[in-house]
Design a protein around this motif. Structure first.
Motif, PDB file in Angstrom:
ATOM      1  N   GLY A   1       5.406 -23.470   0.889  1.00 43.76           N
ATOM      2  CA  GLY A   1       4.876 -22.270   0.232  1.00 43.76           C
ATOM      3  C   GLY A   1       4.945 -21.085   1.180  1.00 43.76           C
ATOM      4  N   HIS A   2       4.050 -20.113   0.982  1.00 48.03           N
ATOM      5  CA  HIS A   2       4.142 -18.889   1.785  1.00 48.03           C
ATOM      6  C   HIS A   2       3.140 -18.852   2.938  1.00 48.03           C
ATOM      7  N   ILE A   3       3.412 -17.950   3.871  1.00 47.02           N
ATOM      8  CA  ILE A   3       2.504 -17.752   4.991  1.00 47.02           C
ATOM      9  C   ILE A   3       1.166 -17.250   4.446  1.00 47.02           C
TER      10      ILE A   3
ATOM     11  N   PRO B   1      -1.390 -18.940   3.127  1.00 50.18           N
ATOM     12  CA  PRO B   1      -1.436 -19.484   1.763  1.00 50.18           C
ATOM     13  C   PRO B   1      -2.778 -19.266   1.070  1.00 50.18           C
ATOM     14  N   ASP B   2      -2.725 -18.791  -0.167  1.00 47.40           N
ATOM     15  CA  ASP B   2      -3.945 -18.611  -0.961  1.00 47.40           C
ATOM     16  C   ASP B   2      -4.163 -19.848  -1.843  1.00 47.40           C
ATOM     17  N   GLY B   3      -5.166 -19.783  -2.697  1.00 48.38           N
ATOM     18  CA  GLY B   3      -5.550 -20.948  -3.498  1.00 48.38           C
ATOM     19  C   GLY B   3      -4.429 -21.460  -4.383  1.00 48.38           C
TER      20      GLY B   3
ATOM     21  N   ASP C   1      11.820 -15.659   1.864  1.00 48.46           N
ATOM     22  CA  ASP C   1      11.533 -14.680   2.924  1.00 48.46           C
ATOM     23  C   ASP C   1      10.073 -14.691   3.365  1.00 48.46           C
ATOM     24  N   ARG C   2       9.187 -15.343   2.599  1.00 46.16           N
ATOM     25  CA  ARG C   2       7.770 -15.410   3.011  1.00 46.16           C
ATOM     26  C   ARG C   2       7.377 -16.799   3.498  1.00 46.16           C
ATOM     27  N   MET C   3       8.385 -17.645   3.802  1.00 41.33           N
ATOM     28  CA  MET C   3       8.067 -19.017   4.202  1.00 41.33           C
ATOM     29  C   MET C   3       7.630 -19.133   5.656  1.00 41.33           C
TER      30      MET C   3
ATOM     31  N   HIS D   1       5.757 -17.291  -9.813  1.00 39.51           N
ATOM     32  CA  HIS D   1       5.337 -16.440 -10.929  1.00 39.51           C
ATOM     33  C   HIS D   1       5.183 -14.979 -10.483  1.00 39.51           C
ATOM     34  N   HIS D   2       5.731 -14.631  -9.338  1.00 34.42           N
ATOM     35  CA  HIS D   2       5.603 -13.246  -8.855  1.00 34.42           C
ATOM     36  C   HIS D   2       6.706 -12.370  -9.418  1.00 34.42           C
ATOM     37  N   ILE D   3       6.317 -11.275 -10.036  1.00 35.73           N
ATOM     38  CA  ILE D   3       7.282 -10.373 -10.668  1.00 35.73           C
ATOM     39  C   ILE D   3       8.229  -9.773  -9.631  1.00 35.73           C
ATOM     40  N   SER D   4       7.747  -9.700  -8.379  1.00 36.55           N
ATOM     41  CA  SER D   4       8.561  -9.098  -7.318  1.00 36.55           C
ATOM     42  C   SER D   4       9.580 -10.079  -6.730  1.00 36.55           C
ATOM     43  N   ASN D   5       9.559 -11.328  -7.175  1.00 38.23           N
ATOM     44  CA  ASN D   5      10.471 -12.327  -6.612  1.00 38.23           C
ATOM     45  C   ASN D   5      11.731 -12.467  -7.474  1.00 38.23           C
TER      46      ASN D   5
ATOM     47  N   TYR E   1      -0.980  -3.395  10.059  1.00 36.64           N
ATOM     48  CA  TYR E   1      -2.045  -3.777   9.135  1.00 36.64           C
ATOM     49  C   TYR E   1      -1.495  -4.617   7.995  1.00 36.64           C
ATOM     50  N   LYS E   2      -2.299  -5.600   7.576  1.00 35.20           N
ATOM     51  CA  LYS E   2      -1.999  -6.348   6.353  1.00 35.20           C
ATOM     52  C   LYS E   2      -2.749  -5.645   5.230  1.00 35.20           C
ATOM     53  N   ILE E   3      -2.038  -5.298   4.182  1.00 36.47           N
ATOM     54  CA  ILE E   3      -2.619  -4.536   3.083  1.00 36.47           C
ATOM     55  C   ILE E   3      -2.800  -5.434   1.865  1.00 36.47           C
ATOM     56  N   SER E   4      -3.954  -5.317   1.220  1.00 43.40           N
ATOM     57  CA  SER E   4      -4.187  -5.970  -0.072  1.00 43.40           C
ATOM     58  C   SER E   4      -4.565  -4.897  -1.067  1.00 43.40           C
ATOM     59  N   MET E   5      -3.949  -4.927  -2.240  1.00 41.76           N
ATOM     60  CA  MET E   5      -4.300  -3.944  -3.272  1.00 41.76           C
ATOM     61  C   MET E   5      -4.666  -4.652  -4.574  1.00 41.76           C
ATOM     62  N   ARG E   6      -5.589  -4.047  -5.286  1.00 34.62           N
ATOM     63  CA  ARG E   6      -5.974  -4.549  -6.609  1.00 34.62           C
ATOM     64  C   ARG E   6      -6.070  -3.380  -7.567  1.00 34.62           C
ATOM     65  N   SER E   7      -5.759  -3.627  -8.835  1.00 32.30           N
ATOM     66  CA  SER E   7      -5.842  -2.556  -9.820  1.00 32.30           C
ATOM     67  C   SER E   7      -6.364  -3.123 -11.130  1.00 32.30           C
TER      68      SER E   7
ATOM     69  N   GLY F   1       6.676  -5.349   0.578  1.00 29.85           N
ATOM     70  CA  GLY F   1       5.780  -6.401   0.093  1.00 29.85           C
ATOM     71  C   GLY F   1       6.057  -6.711  -1.362  1.00 29.85           C
ATOM     72  N   GLY F   2       5.051  -7.227  -2.054  1.00 27.72           N
ATOM     73  CA  GLY F   2       5.235  -7.578  -3.460  1.00 27.72           C
ATOM     74  C   GLY F   2       3.963  -8.146  -4.036  1.00 27.72           C
ATOM     75  N   GLY F   3       4.092  -8.820  -5.175  1.00 29.87           N
ATOM     76  CA  GLY F   3       2.930  -9.411  -5.828  1.00 29.87           C
ATOM     77  C   GLY F   3       2.987  -9.214  -7.327  1.00 29.87           C
ATOM     78  N   HIS F   4       1.842  -8.890  -7.890  1.00 32.59           N
ATOM     79  CA  HIS F   4       1.714  -8.723  -9.338  1.00 32.59           C
ATOM     80  C   HIS F   4       1.270  -7.294  -9.636  1.00 32.59           C
TER      81      HIS F   4
ATOM     82  N   ALA G   1      -2.368  -7.197  -8.560  1.00 30.35           N
ATOM     83  CA  ALA G   1      -2.721  -7.732  -7.231  1.00 30.35           C
ATOM     84  C   ALA G   1      -1.462  -7.825  -6.399  1.00 30.35           C
ATOM     85  N   ALA G   2      -1.417  -7.095  -5.305  1.00 31.82           N
ATOM     86  CA  ALA G   2      -0.203  -7.118  -4.488  1.00 31.82           C
ATOM     87  C   ALA G   2      -0.556  -6.837  -3.037  1.00 31.82           C
ATOM     88  N   GLY G   3       0.421  -7.023  -2.169  1.00 31.05           N
ATOM     89  CA  GLY G   3       0.172  -6.795  -0.748  1.00 31.05           C
ATOM     90  C   GLY G   3       1.437  -6.527   0.029  1.00 31.05           C
ATOM     91  N   CYS G   4       1.261  -6.064   1.243  1.00 32.38           N
ATOM     92  CA  CYS G   4       2.393  -5.804   2.132  1.00 32.38           C
ATOM     93  C   CYS G   4       1.857  -5.690   3.557  1.00 32.38           C
ATOM     94  N   THR G   5       2.746  -5.576   4.501  1.00 36.97           N
ATOM     95  CA  THR G   5       2.366  -5.315   5.891  1.00 36.97           C
ATOM     96  C   THR G   5       2.902  -3.934   6.244  1.00 36.97           C
TER      97      THR G   5
HETATM   98  P1  5GP Z   1      -3.455 -10.738  -1.396  1.00 40.23           P
HETATM   99  O1  5GP Z   1      -3.850  -9.310  -1.490  1.00 40.23           O
HETATM  100  O2  5GP Z   1      -4.473 -11.633  -2.018  1.00 40.23           O
HETATM  101  O3  5GP Z   1      -3.033 -11.148  -0.036  1.00 40.23           O
HETATM  102  O4  5GP Z   1      -2.139 -10.887  -2.282  1.00 40.23           O
HETATM  103  C1  5GP Z   1      -2.083 -10.459  -3.626  1.00 40.23           C
HETATM  104  C2  5GP Z   1      -0.760 -10.889  -4.238  1.00 40.23           C
HETATM  105  O5  5GP Z   1       0.305 -10.203  -3.592  1.00 40.23           O
HETATM  106  C3  5GP Z   1      -0.467 -12.373  -4.085  1.00 40.23           C
HETATM  107  O6  5GP Z   1       0.182 -12.799  -5.255  1.00 40.23           O
HETATM  108  C4  5GP Z   1       0.440 -12.434  -2.900  1.00 40.23           C
HETATM  109  O7  5GP Z   1       1.319 -13.514  -2.984  1.00 40.23           O
HETATM  110  C5  5GP Z   1       1.187 -11.097  -2.965  1.00 40.23           C
HETATM  111  N1  5GP Z   1       1.466 -10.577  -1.622  1.00 40.23           N
HETATM  112  C6  5GP Z   1       0.570 -10.239  -0.670  1.00 40.23           C
HETATM  113  N2  5GP Z   1       1.169  -9.799   0.441  1.00 40.23           N
HETATM  114  C7  5GP Z   1       2.503  -9.861   0.203  1.00 40.23           C
HETATM  115  C8  5GP Z   1       3.662  -9.534   0.978  1.00 40.23           C
HETATM  116  O8  5GP Z   1       3.597  -9.106   2.133  1.00 40.23           O
HETATM  117  N3  5GP Z   1       4.879  -9.745   0.365  1.00 40.23           N
HETATM  118  C9  5GP Z   1       4.982 -10.224  -0.913  1.00 40.23           C
HETATM  119  N4  5GP Z   1       6.214 -10.388  -1.439  1.00 40.23           N
HETATM  120  N5  5GP Z   1       3.917 -10.528  -1.662  1.00 40.23           N
HETATM  121  C10 5GP Z   1       2.689 -10.353  -1.125  1.00 40.23           C
END
Ligand code: 5GP
Ligand code: MN
Length: 319
Positions: free
Chosen positions: A17-19, A21-23, A89-91, A109-113, A265-271, A286-289, A292-296
């Motif tokens: 899975g990915h680095i 790892p969430d639930g 790329d996130r392994m 199930h990630h739209i960004s994948n 910084y590791k970024i987490s976003m929610r909307s 980055g990517g996500g849904h 809910a999405a994130g990036c560095t």
């Molecule tokens: P979280 O904010 O909980 O880390 O991530 C929210 C969602 O965005 C999760 O589905 C997660 O897999 C995705 N996500 C978070 N960070 C990254 C990132 O750096 N790259 C990609 N592709 N997805 C991310």
């Protein structure tokens, strides 16, 4: 399509899975690992993942996860490698094992994948990778331990069946899963809601120091490395903060970041749906849904806010 048809003749199979790892990632990876082990007792099956939070210790055979990458032979060639909940790329460090495998399967199930490997099953309308996996399994071969792992995955990615990604089909699968009789209420409490004292403290601190901007429609907060040292917490202890920020009345978009290195910084976003945060995260690699999405990101805290704000403001129609 059933996953077993794709791996039946394989002598060696790996699941990953990915680095960080969430639930859903942990639940899916372990659910598939347990399922394949039972279905293919003759095959050599390995599971690779960064060490999950100890809240997931309730999952059967979690100790089988190979997390000590130093002891892993990255030249090994598996007949099949299945990567879940992300693209390769996130392994992290085990990516070469996927790339060298004779057959590469990607389930997500990630739209960004866009998908990776030889067989790509990416279904963004699914609540979770765990939900998608259940449908790729033969229901009659799912046992209580697999069911429990998948249940945890679905619970985490739907915020306990609360987020808009929850469909009637999600609930039908949950109905099938709880028939196994495990204590689902305890699982939800222990893996989703329960927080340690320091986790609660740092969440409190992050909320206290949060700032609203963009006519109070956005909220942001940050945890520095110094704060993490002070409270003796790791990144695993910061889960849930960004969701709590989004719960503020009137807020359409929440940003949470924690420092991972110098100017990094590791970024987490929610909307709440008014902003597609995946598209904002994708601008920064980055990517996500949508919700809910994130990036560095590299840069100062304030630079990062400003850069993220451009993409958010466009969508909220704010000058
Ligand atoms: P979280 O904010 O909980 O880390 O991530 C929210 C969602 O965005 C999760 O589905 C997660 O897999 C995705 N996500 C978070 N960070 C990254 C990132 O750096 N790259 C990609 N592709 N997805 C991310
Ligand atoms: Mn997921």
């Amino acid at each position: 399509m059933k996953i077993i048809e794709e791996v039946r003749n394989a002598g060696s199979i790996a699941v990953g899975g990915h680095i960080r790892p969430d639930g859903d990632c942990v639940g899916s990876v372990m659910g598939l690992y347990l399922y394949l082990k039972k279905e293919l007792p003759e095959a050599e099956i390995d599971v690779y993942l960064e060490k999950p939070s100890e809240i997931f210790d309730c999952i059967s055979h979690i100790e089988d996860i190979k997390s000590e990458f130093n002891n892993v032979d990255l030249n090994k060639i598996y007949d099949v490698f299945i990567v879940l909940d992300c693209a390769d790329d996130r392994m992290g460090e085990v990516r070469p094992l996927f790339q060298n495998a004779r057959k590469k399967i990607n389930i997500d199930h990630h739209i960004s994948n866009p998908g990776c490997g030889d067989l790509r099953i990416v279904e963004p309308e699914r609540s979770s990778t765990a939900e998608l996996l259940y449908d790729l399994m033969d229901a009659a071969a799912v046992d209580a331990e697999t069911a429990k792992a998948l249940y945890i995955g679905i619970i985490h990615d739907t915020g306990v069946l609360r987020y808009s990604n929850t469909s009637p089909h999600t609930l039908q699968i949950m109905a099938e899963l709880i028939k196994f009789g495990f204590d689902f209420s305890d699982l939800i409490e222990k893996t989703f809601y329960e927080k340690t004292y320091v986790q609660t403290q740092i969440m409190g601190r992050a909320i206290l120091e949060s700032v609203r901007f963009m006519h109070d429609r956005c909220i942001v907060s940050m945890v520095s490395r110094r704060m993490m040292e002070f409270y003796q917490v790791t990144s695993n202890d910061l889960d849930g903060i960004v969701n709590q920020l989004l719960s503020v009345k009137g807020v359409d978009c929440a940003i949470f970041m924690y420092e991972t290195g110098t100017l990094e910084y590791k970024i987490s976003m929610r909307s709440n749906g008014k902003v597609d945060v995946a598209s904002v995260a994708m601008r920064f690699g980055g990517g996500g849904h949508v919700r809910a999405a994130g990036c560095t990101m590299n840069g100062t805290y304030h630079d990062n806010i400003n850069n993220l704000a451009i993409g958010i403001a466009e969508q909220l129609d704010i000058e």
